[in-house]
Write a protein that holds these residues in place. Structure first.
Motif, PDB file in Angstrom:
ATOM      1  N   LYS A  87     -20.948  22.465 -54.222  1.00 16.28           N
ATOM      2  CA  LYS A  87     -22.310  22.097 -53.812  1.00 16.28           C
ATOM      3  C   LYS A  87     -23.355  22.978 -54.501  1.00 16.28           C
ATOM      4  O   LYS A  87     -24.390  22.488 -54.965  1.00 16.28           O
ATOM      5  N   PHE A  88     -23.089  24.292 -54.554  1.00 17.35           N
ATOM      6  CA  PHE A  88     -24.065  25.200 -55.165  1.00 17.35           C
ATOM      7  C   PHE A  88     -24.174  24.976 -56.679  1.00 17.35           C
ATOM      8  O   PHE A  88     -25.272  24.909 -57.225  1.00 17.35           O
ATOM      9  N   ALA A  89     -23.003  24.907 -57.355  1.00 19.41           N
ATOM     10  CA  ALA A  89     -23.044  24.752 -58.816  1.00 19.41           C
ATOM     11  C   ALA A  89     -23.772  23.460 -59.185  1.00 19.41           C
ATOM     12  O   ALA A  89     -24.590  23.439 -60.117  1.00 19.41           O
ATOM     13  N   ALA A  90     -23.499  22.389 -58.450  1.00 18.02           N
ATOM     14  CA  ALA A  90     -24.164  21.112 -58.721  1.00 18.02           C
ATOM     15  C   ALA A  90     -25.671  21.232 -58.481  1.00 18.02           C
ATOM     16  O   ALA A  90     -26.479  20.756 -59.286  1.00 18.02           O
ATOM     17  N   ALA A  91     -26.059  21.911 -57.386  1.00 12.75           N
ATOM     18  CA  ALA A  91     -27.493  22.059 -57.074  1.00 12.75           C
ATOM     19  C   ALA A  91     -28.194  22.929 -58.115  1.00 12.75           C
ATOM     20  O   ALA A  91     -29.402  22.808 -58.324  1.00 12.75           O
ATOM     21  N   MET A  92     -27.456  23.849 -58.760  1.00 12.20           N
ATOM     22  CA  MET A  92     -28.050  24.692 -59.809  1.00 12.20           C
ATOM     23  C   MET A  92     -28.143  23.949 -61.138  1.00 12.20           C
ATOM     24  O   MET A  92     -28.601  24.499 -62.139  1.00 12.20           O
ATOM     25  N   GLY A  93     -27.652  22.718 -61.160  1.00  9.12           N
ATOM     26  CA  GLY A  93     -27.804  21.885 -62.355  1.00  9.12           C
ATOM     27  C   GLY A  93     -26.636  21.956 -63.317  1.00  9.12           C
ATOM     28  O   GLY A  93     -26.707  21.402 -64.420  1.00  9.12           O
ATOM     29  N   ALA A  94     -25.558  22.658 -62.927  1.00  3.68           N
ATOM     30  CA  ALA A  94     -24.411  22.794 -63.824  1.00  3.68           C
ATOM     31  C   ALA A  94     -23.604  21.500 -63.887  1.00  3.68           C
ATOM     32  O   ALA A  94     -23.610  20.703 -62.942  1.00  3.68           O
ATOM     33  N   GLU A  95     -22.908  21.319 -65.011  1.00  5.96           N
ATOM     34  CA  GLU A  95     -21.893  20.279 -65.102  1.00  5.96           C
ATOM     35  C   GLU A  95     -20.690  20.849 -64.359  1.00  5.96           C
ATOM     36  O   GLU A  95     -20.033  21.783 -64.813  1.00  5.96           O
ATOM     37  N   THR A  96     -20.431  20.322 -63.166  1.00  6.12           N
ATOM     38  CA  THR A  96     -19.511  20.967 -62.233  1.00  6.12           C
ATOM     39  C   THR A  96     -18.153  20.282 -62.277  1.00  6.12           C
ATOM     40  O   THR A  96     -18.056  19.068 -62.084  1.00  6.12           O
ATOM     41  N   VAL A  97     -17.117  21.083 -62.522  1.00  2.42           N
ATOM     42  CA  VAL A  97     -15.767  20.532 -62.688  1.00  2.42           C
ATOM     43  C   VAL A  97     -14.842  21.133 -61.644  1.00  2.42           C
ATOM     44  O   VAL A  97     -14.674  22.350 -61.575  1.00  2.42           O
ATOM     45  N   MET A  98     -14.261  20.264 -60.814  1.00  2.00           N
ATOM     46  CA  MET A  98     -13.271  20.714 -59.832  1.00  2.00           C
ATOM     47  C   MET A  98     -11.923  20.852 -60.523  1.00  2.00           C
ATOM     48  O   MET A  98     -11.481  19.922 -61.212  1.00  2.00           O
ATOM     49  N   ILE A  99     -11.274  22.003 -60.335  1.00  2.00           N
ATOM     50  CA  ILE A  99      -9.942  22.207 -60.902  1.00  2.00           C
ATOM     51  C   ILE A  99      -8.985  22.388 -59.729  1.00  2.00           C
ATOM     52  O   ILE A  99      -9.070  23.370 -58.988  1.00  2.00           O
ATOM     53  N   THR A 100      -8.116  21.402 -59.509  1.00  4.43           N
ATOM     54  CA  THR A 100      -7.280  21.385 -58.305  1.00  4.43           C
ATOM     55  C   THR A 100      -5.870  20.910 -58.643  1.00  4.43           C
ATOM     56  O   THR A 100      -5.660  20.225 -59.645  1.00  4.43           O
ATOM     57  N   THR A 101      -4.910  21.274 -57.777  1.00  4.79           N
ATOM     58  CA  THR A 101      -3.537  20.798 -57.971  1.00  4.79           C
ATOM     59  C   THR A 101      -3.366  19.397 -57.404  1.00  4.79           C
ATOM     60  O   THR A 101      -2.359  18.743 -57.653  1.00  4.79           O
ATOM     61  N   SER A 102      -4.329  18.951 -56.604  1.00  5.81           N
ATOM     62  CA  SER A 102      -4.099  17.790 -55.754  1.00  5.81           C
ATOM     63  C   SER A 102      -4.923  16.568 -56.159  1.00  5.81           C
ATOM     64  O   SER A 102      -6.154  16.623 -56.163  1.00  5.81           O
ATOM     65  N   GLU A 103      -4.227  15.488 -56.518  1.00 11.75           N
ATOM     66  CA  GLU A 103      -4.894  14.212 -56.837  1.00 11.75           C
ATOM     67  C   GLU A 103      -5.766  13.758 -55.670  1.00 11.75           C
ATOM     68  O   GLU A 103      -6.854  13.221 -55.857  1.00 11.75           O
ATOM     69  N   GLU A 104      -5.250  13.991 -54.470  1.00  5.80           N
ATOM     70  CA  GLU A 104      -5.950  13.551 -53.259  1.00  5.80           C
ATOM     71  C   GLU A 104      -7.349  14.135 -53.160  1.00  5.80           C
ATOM     72  O   GLU A 104      -8.271  13.524 -52.645  1.00  5.80           O
ATOM     73  N   LYS A 105      -7.448  15.388 -53.615  1.00  3.30           N
ATOM     74  CA  LYS A 105      -8.725  16.085 -53.440  1.00  3.30           C
ATOM     75  C   LYS A 105      -9.766  15.647 -54.457  1.00  3.30           C
ATOM     76  O   LYS A 105     -10.958  15.932 -54.289  1.00  3.30           O
ATOM     77  N   ALA A 106      -9.324  14.949 -55.516  1.00  5.38           N
ATOM     78  CA  ALA A 106     -10.236  14.578 -56.589  1.00  5.38           C
ATOM     79  C   ALA A 106     -11.421  13.762 -56.060  1.00  5.38           C
ATOM     80  O   ALA A 106     -12.576  14.025 -56.395  1.00  5.38           O
ATOM     81  N   LYS A 107     -11.136  12.788 -55.200  1.00  4.05           N
ATOM     82  CA  LYS A 107     -12.188  11.906 -54.688  1.00  4.05           C
ATOM     83  C   LYS A 107     -13.200  12.679 -53.850  1.00  4.05           C
ATOM     84  O   LYS A 107     -14.405  12.494 -53.982  1.00  4.05           O
ATOM     85  N   ASP A 108     -12.648  13.547 -53.010  1.00  2.10           N
ATOM     86  CA  ASP A 108     -13.514  14.348 -52.158  1.00  2.10           C
ATOM     87  C   ASP A 108     -14.396  15.278 -52.991  1.00  2.10           C
ATOM     88  O   ASP A 108     -15.572  15.475 -52.669  1.00  2.10           O
ATOM     89  N   ALA A 109     -13.811  15.850 -54.038  1.00  3.66           N
ATOM     90  CA  ALA A 109     -14.582  16.758 -54.902  1.00  3.66           C
ATOM     91  C   ALA A 109     -15.782  16.033 -55.480  1.00  3.66           C
ATOM     92  O   ALA A 109     -16.888  16.574 -55.545  1.00  3.66           O
ATOM     93  N   LYS A 110     -15.590  14.779 -55.872  1.00  2.00           N
ATOM     94  CA  LYS A 110     -16.700  14.002 -56.447  1.00  2.00           C
ATOM     95  C   LYS A 110     -17.764  13.721 -55.396  1.00  2.00           C
ATOM     96  O   LYS A 110     -18.956  13.802 -55.671  1.00  2.00           O
ATOM     97  N   ARG A 111     -17.313  13.399 -54.179  1.00  2.00           N
ATOM     98  CA  ARG A 111     -18.265  13.174 -53.089  1.00  2.00           C
ATOM     99  C   ARG A 111     -19.119  14.423 -52.853  1.00  2.00           C
ATOM    100  O   ARG A 111     -20.310  14.348 -52.555  1.00  2.00           O
ATOM    101  N   LEU A 112     -18.494  15.601 -53.018  1.00  2.00           N
ATOM    102  CA  LEU A 112     -19.208  16.863 -52.769  1.00  2.00           C
ATOM    103  C   LEU A 112     -20.138  17.245 -53.914  1.00  2.00           C
ATOM    104  O   LEU A 112     -20.937  18.171 -53.774  1.00  2.00           O
ATOM    105  N   GLY A 113     -20.014  16.541 -55.055  1.00  2.00           N
ATOM    106  CA  GLY A 113     -20.961  16.804 -56.153  1.00  2.00           C
ATOM    107  C   GLY A 113     -20.321  17.131 -57.489  1.00  2.00           C
ATOM    108  O   GLY A 113     -21.042  17.366 -58.459  1.00  2.00           O
ATOM    109  N   ALA A 114     -18.975  17.176 -57.558  1.00  2.00           N
ATOM    110  CA  ALA A 114     -18.335  17.481 -58.846  1.00  2.00           C
ATOM    111  C   ALA A 114     -18.540  16.318 -59.807  1.00  2.00           C
ATOM    112  O   ALA A 114     -18.409  15.155 -59.426  1.00  2.00           O
ATOM    113  N   ASN A 115     -18.826  16.634 -61.087  1.00  2.00           N
ATOM    114  CA  ASN A 115     -18.983  15.591 -62.101  1.00  2.00           C
ATOM    115  C   ASN A 115     -17.637  15.133 -62.624  1.00  2.00           C
ATOM    116  O   ASN A 115     -17.497  14.003 -63.101  1.00  2.00           O
ATOM    117  N   GLN A 116     -16.651  16.033 -62.565  1.00  2.00           N
ATOM    118  CA  GLN A 116     -15.347  15.773 -63.179  1.00  2.00           C
ATOM    119  C   GLN A 116     -14.284  16.510 -62.395  1.00  2.00           C
ATOM    120  O   GLN A 116     -14.580  17.521 -61.756  1.00  2.00           O
TER     121      GLN A 116
END
Ligand SMILES: [Zn+2]
Ligand SMILES: [Zn+2]
Length: 347
Positions: free
Chosen positions: A193-222
């Motif tokens: 949320k913070f990185a996205a609000a600061m204007g960064a291209e925000t990338v979630m790095i996770t082990t879990s496919e499941e979390k990918a969708k949630d990460a995008k909802r929270l503001g991750a670009n990728q």
């Protein structure tokens, strides 16, 4: 001295249960706060279980505190009765050493006083945290809470919020930077949320496919799935900054490979030994591995104001005080999206 209701544990194996604790009479610079909400931080569980070897019992955890001021000492200047305020991980420091003078009270050279489990300079014994009805704190360690936000969802900002905001600011994350957030839990979701609000291209790095969708909802670009070596390789030497929130020791080498020349990965989760760091991952391209701990009071206020401006709060699940032992088990299984908050009305 005033006796108030609290929830705590008598030793590491005992469940948390209701108990009475004492709060000091107001000193000149103190405010008394009726606690409305308290977040449940993974540190509360480590502390209760004595994972860090410094537990003091009975322990009353809780350092993500939101409440209303009900009384003020004679010298209090910043606050009035009725103000909506927060208290985070610290309640005191010397205010005189170079760290305190530079607004870095968490590194007070004379030892800052943690909200729980620290030596209590006033009542003797040790400090007792926010799983309680009332807390008395000197005004320098009290934060103003923006009134436009959902109050209960502000509580986790006092620890998870500042822990992720501070390194993003320290390493000057700005519009257009490619920023990686490793790990999606209480800390990671605030990092996105913070990185996205600061204007960064925000990338979630996770082990879990499941979390990918949630990460995008929270503001991750990728999203990058870290178990997929090809995906990881595609992003080698491309990140301006990485915030690593993994809460346990792990192999940091694959993440270091993602950094650009001269860039930094900062750890905020793993307070334990890491697996071997390969020197080449730092030496080639002058990369840096760093760490960060919460933030000072001035920066914590800045973070809350930033949240007010950008409408940022934590994703929370409300619980009654009596549900706390079950909540501890669920946090240990990473089964919460993304922070439990206790409704202190239920105590
Ligand atoms: Zn915490
Ligand atoms: Zn100090």
């Amino acid at each position: 001295m005033k006796e108030v209701k609290a929830y705590g544990a008598q030793d590491k194996d005992a469940p948390l249960k209701e108990m009475n604790i004492n709060r000091r009479d107001l000193l000149d610079n103190d405010v008394s706060i009726d606690i409305m909400y308290c977040g449940v931080c993974h540190s509360d569980i480590h502390a209760k279980l004595n994972d860090w070897g410094n537990a003091k019992y009975p322990i009353v955890p809780g350092h993500e505190i939101i409440g209303k001021i009900t009384a003020i000492g004679s010298n209090v200047s910043k606050y009035q009765v009725g103000d909506l305020v927060g208290v985070g991980c610290m309640v005191d420091s010397c205010q005189e050493c170079s760290a305190c003078k530079e607004d870095q009270e968490m590194w007070c050279e004379n030892g800052s006083t943690s909200t729980y489990n620290s030596k209590d300079p006033h009542l003797g014994g040790h400090t007792l945290g926010g799983y309680s009805k009332v807390i008395v704190v000197r005004e320098e360690f009290v934060l103003k809470v923006p009134t436009n936000l959902e109050t209960k969802a502000v509580a986790p900002l006092l620890c998870a919020g500042i822990t992720t905001y501070s390194p993003l600011k320290h390493w000057n994350v700005k519009k257009g930077d490619k920023v990686g957030i490793v790990g999606l839990g209480g800390l990671g979701h605030m990092g996105i949320k913070f990185a996205a609000a600061m204007g960064a291209e925000t990338v979630m790095i996770t082990t879990s496919e499941e979390k990918a969708k949630d990460a995008k909802r929270l503001g991750a670009n990728q999203v990058i799935i870290s178990k997929d070596e090809n995906q990881m390789k595609e992003h080698n030497d491309s990140f301006d900054f990485i915030l690593n929130t993994i809460p346990v020791g792990h192999d940091v080498n694959p993440y270091l490979a993602l950094l650009k020349r001269d860039c930094t990965m900062c750890l905020v989760g793993a307070i334990e030994p890491l697996e071997n760091v390969h020197g080449a991952n730092l030496i080639l391209r002058r990369k840096k591995l760093a760490g960060s701990l919460i933030g000072g009071i001035k920066e914590t206020q800045e973070m809350l104001d930033f949240c007010g401006e950008h409408n940022i709060t934590s994703d929370i699940e409300m619980i009654d005080m009596q549900d706390i032992n079950n909540a501890f088990e669920r946090v240990q299984k990473n089964d919460v999206k993304y922070r439990f908050v206790i409704d202190m009305e239920t105590l």
